[in-house]
Every structure is written in C-alpha cells, then in structure tokens.
Enzyme design. Structure first.
Site, short mmCIF file in Angstrom:
data_model
loop_
_atom_site.label_atom_id
_atom_site.label_comp_id
_atom_site.label_asym_id
_atom_site.label_seq_id
_atom_site.Cartn_x
_atom_site.Cartn_y
_atom_site.Cartn_z
N SER A 21 12.36 5.96 7.55
CA SER A 21 11.98 5.85 8.78
C SER A 21 12.73 4.30 8.97
O SER A 21 12.41 3.46 8.44
CB SER A 21 10.38 5.60 8.89
OG SER A 21 10.17 5.27 10.41
N CYS A 60 3.48 8.38 1.48
CA CYS A 60 3.91 7.31 2.40
C CYS A 60 4.21 5.83 1.69
O CYS A 60 3.27 5.33 1.02
CB CYS A 60 3.11 7.06 3.42
SG CYS A 60 3.64 5.75 4.37
N GLY A 94 7.10 -2.39 5.54
CA GLY A 94 8.33 -2.89 5.37
C GLY A 94 9.53 -1.91 6.25
O GLY A 94 9.25 -0.77 6.48
N GLU A 95 10.80 -2.44 6.29
CA GLU A 95 11.91 -1.89 6.92
C GLU A 95 12.75 -1.56 5.78
O GLU A 95 13.64 -2.17 5.28
CB GLU A 95 12.52 -2.71 7.97
CG GLU A 95 13.76 -2.25 8.48
CD GLU A 95 13.88 -0.65 9.18
OE1 GLU A 95 13.09 -0.63 9.89
OE2 GLU A 95 15.05 0.04 8.47
N CYS A 129 7.20 -7.42 6.57
CA CYS A 129 8.43 -7.06 7.32
C CYS A 129 8.95 -7.98 8.17
O CYS A 129 8.22 -8.93 8.96
CB CYS A 129 8.17 -5.74 8.15
SG CYS A 129 9.60 -5.33 8.94
N SER A 167 12.39 4.84 14.83
CA SER A 167 11.23 4.21 15.43
C SER A 167 11.76 3.73 17.01
O SER A 167 11.91 2.80 17.24
CB SER A 167 10.51 3.05 14.90
OG SER A 167 9.83 3.54 13.68
N LEU A 168 11.57 4.88 17.70
CA LEU A 168 12.05 4.62 19.40
C LEU A 168 11.16 3.66 20.09
O LEU A 168 11.60 2.63 20.38
CB LEU A 168 12.42 5.87 19.96
CG LEU A 168 13.44 5.76 20.96
CD1 LEU A 168 14.64 5.28 20.46
CD2 LEU A 168 13.61 7.53 21.24
N HIS A 169 10.00 4.26 20.27
CA HIS A 169 9.09 3.36 21.05
C HIS A 169 9.25 2.90 22.47
O HIS A 169 8.16 2.43 23.08
CB HIS A 169 8.60 2.26 20.27
CG HIS A 169 8.21 2.72 18.93
ND1 HIS A 169 7.50 3.58 18.32
CD2 HIS A 169 8.55 1.99 17.61
CE1 HIS A 169 7.25 3.65 16.95
NE2 HIS A 169 8.11 2.73 16.58
N CYS A 209 -1.26 4.81 10.10
CA CYS A 209 0.18 4.07 10.40
C CYS A 209 -0.21 2.89 10.88
O CYS A 209 -1.00 2.63 11.92
CB CYS A 209 0.89 4.85 11.46
SG CYS A 209 1.30 6.36 11.08
N GLU A 222 0.81 -1.30 0.09
CA GLU A 222 -0.04 0.25 -0.11
C GLU A 222 0.74 1.26 -0.09
O GLU A 222 1.87 1.31 0.56
CB GLU A 222 -1.07 -0.07 1.25
CG GLU A 222 -2.10 -1.14 0.74
CD GLU A 222 -2.93 -1.05 2.35
OE1 GLU A 222 -4.03 -1.40 1.98
OE2 GLU A 222 -2.30 -1.10 3.33
N CYS A 258 7.89 -6.13 15.12
CA CYS A 258 7.51 -5.33 16.15
C CYS A 258 6.08 -5.74 16.56
O CYS A 258 5.19 -5.89 15.57
CB CYS A 258 7.53 -4.01 15.82
SG CYS A 258 9.19 -3.39 15.26
N CYS A 301 2.69 -3.61 15.35
CA CYS A 301 2.68 -3.33 14.04
C CYS A 301 2.10 -4.44 13.15
O CYS A 301 2.45 -5.67 13.25
CB CYS A 301 4.00 -3.07 13.76
SG CYS A 301 4.23 -2.97 11.62
N ASN A 310 -2.69 2.90 16.62
CA ASN A 310 -3.70 2.68 15.49
C ASN A 310 -4.17 0.99 15.71
O ASN A 310 -3.25 0.30 15.32
CB ASN A 310 -3.47 2.76 14.16
CG ASN A 310 -3.49 4.36 13.83
OD1 ASN A 310 -4.36 4.99 14.17
ND2 ASN A 310 -2.30 4.76 13.17
N1 SAH Z 1 9.93 -0.14 9.40
C1 SAH Z 1 10.03 1.24 9.53
C2 SAH Z 1 9.04 2.00 8.82
C3 SAH Z 1 7.64 1.67 8.43
S1 SAH Z 1 6.64 1.72 9.99
C4 SAH Z 1 9.89 1.74 10.99
O1 SAH Z 1 9.59 0.84 11.75
O2 SAH Z 1 10.34 3.03 11.40
C5 SAH Z 1 6.09 3.68 10.23
C6 SAH Z 1 6.13 4.12 11.44
O3 SAH Z 1 4.47 3.37 11.83
C7 SAH Z 1 6.93 3.49 12.33
O4 SAH Z 1 7.31 4.39 13.45
C8 SAH Z 1 6.15 2.38 13.11
O5 SAH Z 1 6.39 2.02 14.47
C9 SAH Z 1 4.67 2.93 13.22
N2 SAH Z 1 3.59 1.89 13.29
C10 SAH Z 1 3.62 0.85 13.16
N3 SAH Z 1 2.41 -0.01 13.53
C11 SAH Z 1 1.73 0.99 14.21
C12 SAH Z 1 0.33 1.14 14.73
N4 SAH Z 1 -0.23 -0.01 14.86
N5 SAH Z 1 -0.04 2.29 15.29
C13 SAH Z 1 0.62 3.44 14.96
N6 SAH Z 1 1.85 3.43 14.59
C14 SAH Z 1 2.49 2.43 14.00
FE1 SF4 Z 2 8.68 -3.63 10.52
FE2 SF4 Z 2 8.69 -1.19 11.06
FE3 SF4 Z 2 6.39 -2.70 11.36
FE4 SF4 Z 2 8.79 -2.91 12.98
S1 SF4 Z 2 7.26 -0.99 12.77
S2 SF4 Z 2 7.51 -4.86 12.14
S3 SF4 Z 2 10.36 -2.52 11.49
S4 SF4 Z 2 7.34 -2.07 9.47
#
Ligand code: SAH
Ligand code: SF4
Length: 367
Positions: free
Chosen positions: A202, A104, A170-171, A111, A224-226, A344, A91, A115, A118, A301
């Site tokens: 990212s 985006c 994806g990463e 991926c 993406s720190l989290h 996201c 997408e 995480c 995600c 989300n």
């Molecule tokens: N793989 C890369 C880029 C794609 S994800 C990364 O992880 O940075 C883009 C962003 O969306 C990242 O910061 C990711 O952590 C965030 N993301 C993933 N799942 C999400 C969710 N369910 N709600 C909000 N943000 C999310």
């Molecule tokens: Fe992959 Fe980014 Fe999702 Fe983590 S947040 S699983 S690195 S797409």
C-alpha cells in the site's frame, strides 16, 4: 556483532555461506529451518554438520524483533507490539476470516509523509525497519499462529497467514530495498511461498518507486487516494504536491502492465465533511476512468486530537452508490479490532521522532 540471518533472502544467505566456505545447499537448509520450521537455535538444526553449527553459533543469530506484548481482540484480531529499540515500537495485526488470514505488516518506525488523518504520520519519523524486522513480523505471527486453532473456523492450519498487506506503520516504498527483500522472502517457496496476488503493498503514491516495484517485485498494489482532485489531496496527502494525481494515475496504468492482478485497489479514507460528498464521488469516477480499479472505502478511525470525524452512514451509502452506478467495484472496510486499537491508522506504537517535526508541530499548535 553476529550476523542476523533473518536479514537475508536466499541469494543473500547463499552468498554469506559461500564466504564462510560453505556450499549453497547449506544455505537452503538453514533457510528452511528458520522460515519453514521457525527454529532460531542453531543447535536444533539437526541435519547441519556439527562443525558448521558451531561456526554459526559464533558468527550468526536468528533474531526477530522482541515482542513487548500480544493481545487478542473479541473478534479474533490479534495485535503484537514489537520493541525495536530505544523508545520505539511497531505494530503488526493479524485478521482471521473464514477463507483467509491477513497479516498487516509495518515497514518503518513512524512515517515522514505527514498525511493529516493518520496517527502514524502525526507521530513523526524515526527510521526504516531492517529486513529482519519486517520479515520478523511474519516469522513471529506465522509460527505462533500455526500452533493455535483459528478463532473463526476452529481449525489448526500450517499456513495461518495466507495474505500480507503492507499497511501497518510507515510508507513501504520509502524503505524500498528492505521491503523488496522482505517481499521476496514472503513469496519464496523455500520460505512462506505466499502468492504474489495475496501480498499487497500500500502506497501513498511514490511514483518513481511504484515503477521500480513493478520491475523488481510486482505484487498486488493498493494506492491511498483519499481525494479526487489535487487541491484537496495536496492538503490531506502532502506527497501529492510532489506527485500529483495525473502522474499518479499514469503510474498506476504502467504498474498494471506488470501486476499480478488486473486492477489497482484505491483506498479512500472517508473524512466527514472533507472528502465524503457526492461531488467527490463523481470526480473520482472521472479521475479513474482509464485505470482498471476497485475501491476500498475506509471509514475514518478516530484518534485523540485528530481534528477529523467519522463519516455518517448515509454519506457513505450515497458515495458508494455513485461509484457503483458508474460500474466500479466498491468494498467498505469493516473495522476490525478497534477494541484493541488495531484498526487502520490507530497503529500507534511508540515513535521517538528524529525529524524534529513533532516538536515543531507542538510549538505551532501551542502558538
Ligand atoms: N503508508 C501507506 C501504508 C500504511 S497506511 C499508505 O499510506 O498507503 C494503510 C492505510 O490506512 C492507508 O490507506 C492509510 O491512508 C489508512 N489510514 C491511515 N490513517 C487512517 C485512519 N485514521 N483511519 C482510517 N484509515 C487510515
Ligand atoms: Fe505515512 Fe501512510 Fe500514514 Fe500517510 S497514511 S502518514 S503515508 S503511514
């Protein structure tokens, strides 16, 4: 198989034309036709000699991924689902705002990094996208939006996409070569001429690849720190076990030496009761003390069976205030396009997992 010319940056296309016995300026002409005019049919490339056009028809094609569907949300957010082969979809989302249009873009089908919050990570990994599939997303968006009035401003722009964020599926740094080639095409004045400051990669923190990106194609960087400590980050961003926070922060500082912007953006998905407490905010202030940065707080989300919940508005407010009181710049991401699942982490697409991971998890969950 014909050669897909969308797989090449200008250097690659020039080399391919040289092998055909053609001059470099021919490559430049074709590159303009493809990226600036959106032409995929060689017959329409009218300033190219007929003999060369015939050669191209025989040996090449200009092929973006096929659109499975395109949908526009009530707030103007547009989403495309692309068909990238057997049982696989990716997408791409366009977010119009008054002063910019952000696309985006996805970099992989699925991926591998798992995480926990995600939906892409939950679906497993199939394969890397090719250069043509990555740049093809911009190609489709740019050339289709160019003919339409902007939903927010009502204006028709010949540069509807001003910003690209590699934040789709994806990463990006796990598909390094193809992503770097595609980034080069986005920045090239012979193609889209986007500013380095307006193209953002990212990453979840692939440290060695961050160093290579700084060298090869420094663009804006979002990390993406989290989580503010290794114990928590190990759980929700498993790649942290390989590249823990100390190494990640050092890599951010090194990146800034080459970066087109003088800060790193830290993304932080707020998960209710997991990482959204005041103590987490205070730890973040300590952790990032030596890294010029901005914070982007993203409310989680939800997606089915995620096991996580959205943070309460009050926790977000307190969290944000602690960061701001420490002098940090904080933005809170507005959720756009959630009526079409374009927010996201909701970029579901379809992934035929090849890692066997999804099956393993299903067994685990069933047990
Ligand atoms: N793989 C890369 C880029 C794609 S994800 C990364 O992880 O940075 C883009 C962003 O969306 C990242 O910061 C990711 O952590 C965030 N993301 C993933 N799942 C999400 C969710 N369910 N709600 C909000 N943000 C999310
Ligand atoms: Fe992959 Fe980014 Fe999702 Fe983590 S947040 S699983 S690195 S797409």
């Amino acid at each position: 198989m014909p050669q897909n010319l969308l797989d090449f940056d200008l250097d690659g296309l020039t080399a391919w034309f040289t092998e055909l016995g053609e001059k470099p300026f021919r490559a430049r002409q074709v590159f303009h036709w493809m990226h600036q005019s959106g032409v995929s049919d060689f017959a329409q490339m009218t300033d190219i000699a007929k003999s060369l056009r015939e050669k191209l028809v025989q040996q090449a094609c200009v092929q973006a991924p096929a659109i499975s569907y395109a949908h526009t949300s009530a707030d103007g957010t547009r989403k495309w689902l692309f068909d990238v082969g057997v049982a696989n979809g990716i997408e791409t989302v366009f977010i119009p705002e008054d002063d910019r249009g952000t696309l985006c873009v996805s970099s992989q089908v699925g991926c591998a990094l798992e995480c926990t919050f995600c939906s892409t990570g939950r679906q497993g990994f199939n394969r890397n996208l090719t250069v043509a599939e990555i740049i093809g997303q911009l190609w489709v968006a740019h050339h289709s939006l160019k003919t339409e009035p902007n939903r927010t401003t009502g204006e028709i722009s010949d540069r509807p996409v001003t910003n690209v964020v590699m934040m789709g599926m994806g990463e990006p740094l796990a598909n390094f070569e193809n992503v770097v080639t595609a980034l080069g095409i986005m920045l090239d004045d012979h193609a889209y001429g986007l500013s380095r400051r307006r193209v953002t990669v990212s990453t979840s923190g692939l440290v060695p690849a961050m160093d290579r990106l700084a060298e090869r194609c420094p663009v804006a960087l979002a990390v993406s720190l989290h989580a503010p400590n290794d114990a928590l980050r190990d759980q929700i961003v498993p790649i942290n076990k390989k590249y823990p926070l100390r190494e990640l922060m050092a890599a951010c500082r090194r990146y800034l030496v080459h970066a087109p912007r003088d800060f790193i953006t830290f993304e932080y998905v707020m998960l209710a009761g997991v990482n959204d407490q005041p103590e987490h905010a205070r730890q973040l202030v300590e952790l990032t003390r030596d890294v010029p940065c901005k914070f982007n707080l993203i409310p989680f989300n939800p997606f089915p069976d995620s096991g996580y919940e959205k943070p309460r508005a009050e926790s977000m407010r307190v969290f944000r205030q602690i960061l701001q009181d420490a002098g940090l710049v904080v933005t809170t991401r507005k959720t756009r396009g959630d009526d079409i699942d374009a927010a996201c982490g909701q970029l579901a697409g379809k992934v035929a997992d090849k890692s066997g991971r999804v099956m393993k998890r299903m067994h685990k969950e069933a047990a």
